[in-house]
Design an enzyme around this catalytic site. Structure first.
Site, PDB file in Angstrom:
ATOM      1  N   ASN A  44       0.608  -1.285  -0.038  1.00  0.00           N
ATOM      2  CA  ASN A  44      -0.072   0.129  -0.052  1.00  0.00           C
ATOM      3  C   ASN A  44       0.922   1.211  -0.117  1.00  0.00           C
ATOM      4  O   ASN A  44       0.595   2.189  -0.292  1.00  0.00           O
ATOM      5  CB  ASN A  44      -0.916  -0.136   1.206  1.00  0.00           C
ATOM      6  N   CYS A  47     -10.230  -4.888  -5.567  1.00  0.00           N
ATOM      7  CA  CYS A  47     -11.077  -5.724  -4.829  1.00  0.00           C
ATOM      8  C   CYS A  47     -12.311  -5.582  -4.635  1.00  0.00           C
ATOM      9  O   CYS A  47     -12.749  -4.356  -4.885  1.00  0.00           O
ATOM     10  CB  CYS A  47     -10.536  -5.473  -3.433  1.00  0.00           C
TER      11      CYS A  47
END
Length: 417
Positions: free
Chosen positions: A23, A116
């Site tokens: 991330n 996602c």
């Protein structure tokens, strides 16, 4: 397609090292667009999302070379301003190229993203912020088209805390004219890591890690070398793995201060955690105690650890209540945990977990990245054999997790279906 076979019931013992943060790495890679020349990014994890980002950058004109965990990105000739659907559809973070392309070239055309399957995750906050900086934003045929002769600083107050939105606007504002103030900015450590590379490049940024970030635009940025921070979610996953198996492990290359909320909850559950010479030791109890959690923006309990913590609560002594306050539709792992014999009921954004003494191995299917991790954890604690299919989700965010767990004594292997 690959699947994982786990024979559970083994305590995890030994040492493991945490990889660089996915991330943090993704926006750091994208930030190199702002600094034409050869940038060197170190401590990069081998992940599918990293490869996707590299393909996006290459499609824009960058030349990318990898050597182990070091990636060199030459953005001298990033002259294409379009990121197509074929590349962007697989990963939401691809939309982050919008701000840097706009800041460098005055225009960008980027497909609406994929990634996602967790709720809507709208990018409207990104677009609203870029418009406040003076960009003309249009949505046409599934693409965001943005134009601006020169971005101009502005005061932007986010309706809700948004990590991607904060990153997007911090990058765009770095080359804008004048001062930009981001209010209700996200405070995650990954924001700080991005700010650190931008500052190395020559950006003027104050307040990263707080809810108010000030960016004074500069004319140009220069290429640099930078080390990606350790992955706090991978570290947290290993902590829960030790806890759920009653194990005793040492974790290297992690920053415990990034996981305060998780640490407090694990300690409440009876897990022993010590930090000595930057090596974190985690010792699991015979059986964890039930603990309630509520996911919150950083520094609250991370939504990316909710599924893993739920797996731990499945074998806890007592009942726990887990509230998901960040993303909608983030209990998709519940139906699979039930196959292990877990006792979970869901009502809206709240799950009640009544701990059972033992889980039983089962064939299960991963539905998203963190759900995959929760199923591995359940499999490690369960009797008998667990088979996890659709583990391509796992490869988006965990570097060789089955090898690392095997190194701690887990009976886990990847096989072709």
């Amino acid at each position: 397609m690959d699947k994982l076979i786990i024979k559970g019931g083994k305590k995890l013992i030994g040492e493991v090292s945490v990889s660089g943060s996915k991330n943090a790495a993704l926006p750091i890679f994208v930030s190199t667009i702002l600094a034409p020349g050869l940038n060197e990014i170190r401590n990069v994890p081998f992940l599918r999302d990293i490869n996707t980002t590299i393909k996006v950058l290459e499609s824009l004109g960058a030349v990318v070379e990898g050597n182990g965990n070091i990636v060199r990105i030459d953005t001298t000739h990033v002259n294409n301003v379009e990121a197509t659907y074929d590349l962007v559809k697989t990963m939401r973070a691809s939309v982050l190229v919008l701000g840097p392309l706009l800041a460098r070239h005055g225009r960008a055309r980027v497909s609406l993203p994929g990634g996602c399957a967790i709720g809507a995750r709208p990018i409207n906050l990104h677009l609203k912020g870029l418009a406040a900086l003076g960009a003309d934003i249009r949505l046409e045929h599934g693409y965001v088209e943005a134009k601006a002769k020169k971005l101009k600083g502005a005061r932007i107050n986010f309706d809700i805390s948004t990590v991607g939105g904060t990153e997007q606007l911090m990058m765009a504002a770095a080359l804008a004219k004048g001062e930009t103030v981001l209010e209700n900015a996200a405070r995650e450590p990954e924001i700080i890591d991005l700010a650190e590379i931008l500052i190395k490049m020559g950006a003027k940024i104050d307040g990263a890690g707080t809810d108010t970030i000030r960016i004074t635009g500069v004319k140009e940025l220069a290429p640099v070398a930078h080390d990606v921070m350790p992955d706090r979610i991978e570290a947290g996953t290993f902590m829960v793995a030790a806890a759920i198996t009653g194990g005793d492990i040492k974790i290297r290359n992690m920053k415990l201060e990034h996981l305060d909320a998780l640490v407090f909850k694990l300690q409440d559950a009876g897990v022993e955690i010590t930090n000595r010479d930057n090596v974190v030791r985690v010792k699991g109890p015979r059986r964890p105690k039930a603990v309630n959690i509520k996911t919150r923006p950083y520094p609250g309990f991370p939504t990316d650890m909710q599924a893993q913590f739920m797996a731990l609560m499945c074998v806890a002594d007592g009942a726990s209540v887990i509230s998901e306050n960040i993303f909608e539709n983030r209990f998709m792992h519940v139906s699979e945990l039930l196959r292990f014999g877990a006792d979970i009921t869901v009502e809206g954004s709240t799950a009640t977990v009544k701990g059972v003494k033992k889980l039983s191995g089962a064939p299960v299917m991963a539905t998203d990245l963190r759900a995959s991790a929760s199923l591995i954890l359940a499999g490690l604690a369960a009797d008998n054999t667990t088979e996890i299919s659709r583990i391509y989700h796992l490869d988006r965010g965990y570097e060789s997790i089955e090898k690392k767990l095997a190194g701690l004594g887990a009976d886990i292997q990847r096989v072709k279906e």
